[in-house]
Design a protein around this motif. Sequence first.
Motif, PDB file in Angstrom:
ATOM      1  N   LEU A   1      -3.939   9.788   8.296  1.00 40.56           N
ATOM      2  CA  LEU A   1      -4.863   8.734   8.738  1.00 40.56           C
ATOM      3  C   LEU A   1      -4.562   7.408   8.044  1.00 40.56           C
ATOM      4  O   LEU A   1      -4.527   6.351   8.682  1.00 40.56           O
ATOM      5  CB  LEU A   1      -6.301   9.168   8.465  1.00 40.56           C
ATOM      6  N   PHE A   2      -4.325   7.449   6.729  1.00 38.49           N
ATOM      7  CA  PHE A   2      -3.995   6.227   5.995  1.00 38.49           C
ATOM      8  C   PHE A   2      -2.747   5.564   6.573  1.00 38.49           C
ATOM      9  O   PHE A   2      -2.675   4.340   6.693  1.00 38.49           O
ATOM     10  CB  PHE A   2      -3.750   6.539   4.513  1.00 38.49           C
TER      11      PHE A   2
ATOM     12  N   ARG B   1      -9.778   0.849   0.525  1.00 38.62           N
ATOM     13  CA  ARG B   1      -9.536   0.050  -0.688  1.00 38.62           C
ATOM     14  C   ARG B   1     -10.684  -0.930  -0.923  1.00 38.62           C
ATOM     15  O   ARG B   1     -11.143  -1.104  -2.052  1.00 38.62           O
ATOM     16  CB  ARG B   1      -8.198  -0.687  -0.539  1.00 38.62           C
ATOM     17  N   TYR B   2     -11.145  -1.553   0.131  1.00 36.02           N
ATOM     18  CA  TYR B   2     -12.234  -2.525   0.059  1.00 36.02           C
ATOM     19  C   TYR B   2     -13.512  -1.862  -0.463  1.00 36.02           C
ATOM     20  O   TYR B   2     -14.223  -2.416  -1.313  1.00 36.02           O
ATOM     21  CB  TYR B   2     -12.445  -3.110   1.454  1.00 36.02           C
ATOM     22  N   LEU B   3     -13.785  -0.651   0.029  1.00 32.54           N
ATOM     23  CA  LEU B   3     -14.981   0.071  -0.411  1.00 32.54           C
ATOM     24  C   LEU B   3     -14.886   0.453  -1.890  1.00 32.54           C
ATOM     25  O   LEU B   3     -15.879   0.387  -2.621  1.00 32.54           O
ATOM     26  CB  LEU B   3     -15.175   1.326   0.448  1.00 32.54           C
ATOM     27  N   ILE B   4     -13.690   0.856  -2.335  1.00 34.68           N
ATOM     28  CA  ILE B   4     -13.484   1.155  -3.752  1.00 34.68           C
ATOM     29  C   ILE B   4     -13.777  -0.083  -4.590  1.00 34.68           C
ATOM     30  O   ILE B   4     -14.456  -0.014  -5.621  1.00 34.68           O
ATOM     31  CB  ILE B   4     -12.037   1.629  -4.015  1.00 34.68           C
ATOM     32  N   TYR B   5     -13.257  -1.224  -4.131  1.00 33.51           N
ATOM     33  CA  TYR B   5     -13.441  -2.461  -4.892  1.00 33.51           C
ATOM     34  C   TYR B   5     -14.923  -2.748  -5.122  1.00 33.51           C
ATOM     35  O   TYR B   5     -15.354  -2.982  -6.259  1.00 33.51           O
ATOM     36  CB  TYR B   5     -12.789  -3.641  -4.162  1.00 33.51           C
ATOM     37  N   TRP B   6     -15.717  -2.711  -4.063  1.00 36.95           N
ATOM     38  CA  TRP B   6     -17.121  -3.081  -4.201  1.00 36.95           C
ATOM     39  C   TRP B   6     -17.925  -2.031  -4.954  1.00 36.95           C
ATOM     40  O   TRP B   6     -18.882  -2.360  -5.653  1.00 36.95           O
ATOM     41  CB  TRP B   6     -17.741  -3.384  -2.843  1.00 36.95           C
ATOM     42  N   LYS B   7     -17.523  -0.771  -4.834  1.00 36.40           N
ATOM     43  CA  LYS B   7     -18.184   0.269  -5.621  1.00 36.40           C
ATOM     44  C   LYS B   7     -17.947   0.025  -7.105  1.00 36.40           C
ATOM     45  O   LYS B   7     -18.881   0.076  -7.914  1.00 36.40           O
ATOM     46  CB  LYS B   7     -17.641   1.649  -5.224  1.00 36.40           C
ATOM     47  N   ASN B   8     -16.704  -0.259  -7.463  1.00 37.95           N
ATOM     48  CA  ASN B   8     -16.383  -0.534  -8.867  1.00 37.95           C
ATOM     49  C   ASN B   8     -17.012  -1.840  -9.330  1.00 37.95           C
ATOM     50  O   ASN B   8     -17.538  -1.931 -10.443  1.00 37.95           O
ATOM     51  CB  ASN B   8     -14.865  -0.603  -9.061  1.00 37.95           C
TER      52      ASN B   8
ATOM     53  N   PRO C   1      -3.612   1.554   9.376  1.00 37.55           N
ATOM     54  CA  PRO C   1      -3.612   0.685   8.190  1.00 37.55           C
ATOM     55  C   PRO C   1      -4.974   0.046   7.919  1.00 37.55           C
ATOM     56  O   PRO C   1      -5.327  -0.193   6.759  1.00 37.55           O
ATOM     57  CB  PRO C   1      -2.563  -0.371   8.548  1.00 37.55           C
ATOM     58  N   ALA C   2      -5.727  -0.213   8.993  1.00 40.82           N
ATOM     59  CA  ALA C   2      -7.043  -0.833   8.807  1.00 40.82           C
ATOM     60  C   ALA C   2      -7.972   0.085   8.005  1.00 40.82           C
ATOM     61  O   ALA C   2      -8.788  -0.390   7.208  1.00 40.82           O
ATOM     62  CB  ALA C   2      -7.669  -1.147  10.169  1.00 40.82           C
TER      63      ALA C   2
ATOM     64  N   PRO D   1       0.820  -1.221   0.000  1.00 40.96           N
ATOM     65  CA  PRO D   1       0.000   0.000   0.000  1.00 40.96           C
ATOM     66  C   PRO D   1       0.852   1.269   0.000  1.00 40.96           C
ATOM     67  O   PRO D   1       1.951   1.291   0.549  1.00 40.96           O
ATOM     68  CB  PRO D   1      -0.803  -0.125   1.299  1.00 40.96           C
ATOM     69  N   LYS D   2       0.333   2.287  -0.632  1.00 45.67           N
ATOM     70  CA  LYS D   2       0.966   3.609  -0.642  1.00 45.67           C
ATOM     71  C   LYS D   2      -0.011   4.586   0.010  1.00 45.67           C
ATOM     72  O   LYS D   2      -1.165   4.677  -0.408  1.00 45.67           O
ATOM     73  CB  LYS D   2       1.277   4.028  -2.084  1.00 45.67           C
TER      74      LYS D   2
END
Length: 493
Positions: free
Chosen positions: A226-227, A238-245, A231-232, A72-73
């Motif tokens: 915050l990122f 990232r998880y939310l981006i995945y499901w939105k896409n 880390p959580a 992660p970045k």
Amino acid sequence: MTQQNITKQPSVIIIGTGFGGIGMAIQLKKAGFTKVTLLEKAERVGGTWRDNTYPGAACDVQSHFYSYSFEPKHDWSRKFGLQHELLGYMEHCVEKYGLAEQIRFNSEVAEAVFDTARNLWTLSLTNGQTLEAQVVITATGQLNQPAWPIIEGVEDFKGVCFHSARWNHDYDLQNKRVAVIGTGASAIQFVPEIAGKVESLTLFQRSAAWVLPKPDRRFKPWEHSLFKAVPAWDRLYRYLIYWKNESRGLAFTGFSSLLNVFARQAKKEAGKHITDPEKLKHIIPDYQIGCKRILISNDWYPAINRSNLNLVTDPIVKINASGVQTESGKHYPVDAIVFGTGFRASEFLSPIRVTGRDGITLNRAWQDGATAFKGITVSGFPNLFMLYGPNTNLAHNSILYMLESQFNYVLSCLQALQKYPGTAMDVRADRLKRYARSVQEDLEGSVWSSGCSSWYLDANGKNTLNWPGFTFTYRLATRNVNTADYQFLSPAG
């Protein structure tokens, strides 16, 4: 890892050092594979993000998901990564994981030939050198060979001419008369960047693109903190981006009527920015939204509305010494021509000549269209594994998710080969045929089969690029190799 396990390891050559090649090399290193060489045709890593340096070059997938899950970045400058940041991220990965010593630069592969007597691949480079390896993994991508349109008289043009993927930074476009041919994903980004600098911009459009607003902005310093500190939260984001896409996959594969909401949004956006009724009429596509790649931009329609931008839909018939002539006979004098005509995406592994068992070339095996088992292996070409191969492209999510699925699958194949040292695994022809048929059947009901002509289709009109389902179904299908899908061949010699 014991010495015995190391000696059982197959030797591996990875072709290409974009996201696919670098990520695969990292996973092999983590798994203890030491006999790995990466070949790169250029002088530095980066693939398409090294080559595409045109003004405004950026990703249309969110930064946090257009990066490796294992690296992660936290300090992306924007929600959608810029070209220089993505290139820098890859260079960081090479340095962090110590890959530099495994990479051979200026090493373009001309030919790869499989030797059944020894179960070895022999690779011939354009510099005259030859290399051998038991396993070849191709990571050449789908967007590495620029597509140059065949237009009569282009060689007669006296001005400056270049492709957007080979941008000429030495030529100053300031106050020049510029022609741009093509209105695809690259043009959507560079046209707004140059439109305010040039004297005039003549934009030649063969077919319009559906363009939606880009939900982009700069990250704030507290978000970076915050990122990094939690880390959580980075993982959840990232998880939310995945499901939105991923939710958009429904619209592309079986419920294309859902895309009409986006069509109305695109029309509304165009109407808000474009005041010229003639331009507005031609900038809205006449095909089903989603049939071609949907593009995102906040400055495309304002650029089209500029008084110094001339939108031309009259087909080009030829180019002469001073400019471009269209079918109606009108001539457009220009100082420079920029081709935003995309890539030869369906010509996988081009221009490498690949020869497998019984002297069969990959071109011959693919004479009816490129196909591969799970997009990775082809019958008759043992121990050849493709990353981002046929029918693994996406229109709704991040290709890096697909690549990571492929890393897992290829790694499990190499671990299977370790159990049978010296053998070569070749996918069974019936398994490949059955798989390819199911992919094409699934594509029949998709929006990409709604009748438009797009770069998703090869010369025969076959969709050899796109994955016809959800990315999580692909991940499940590639989580481990089923060795029953393959025959393990001993050296014929």
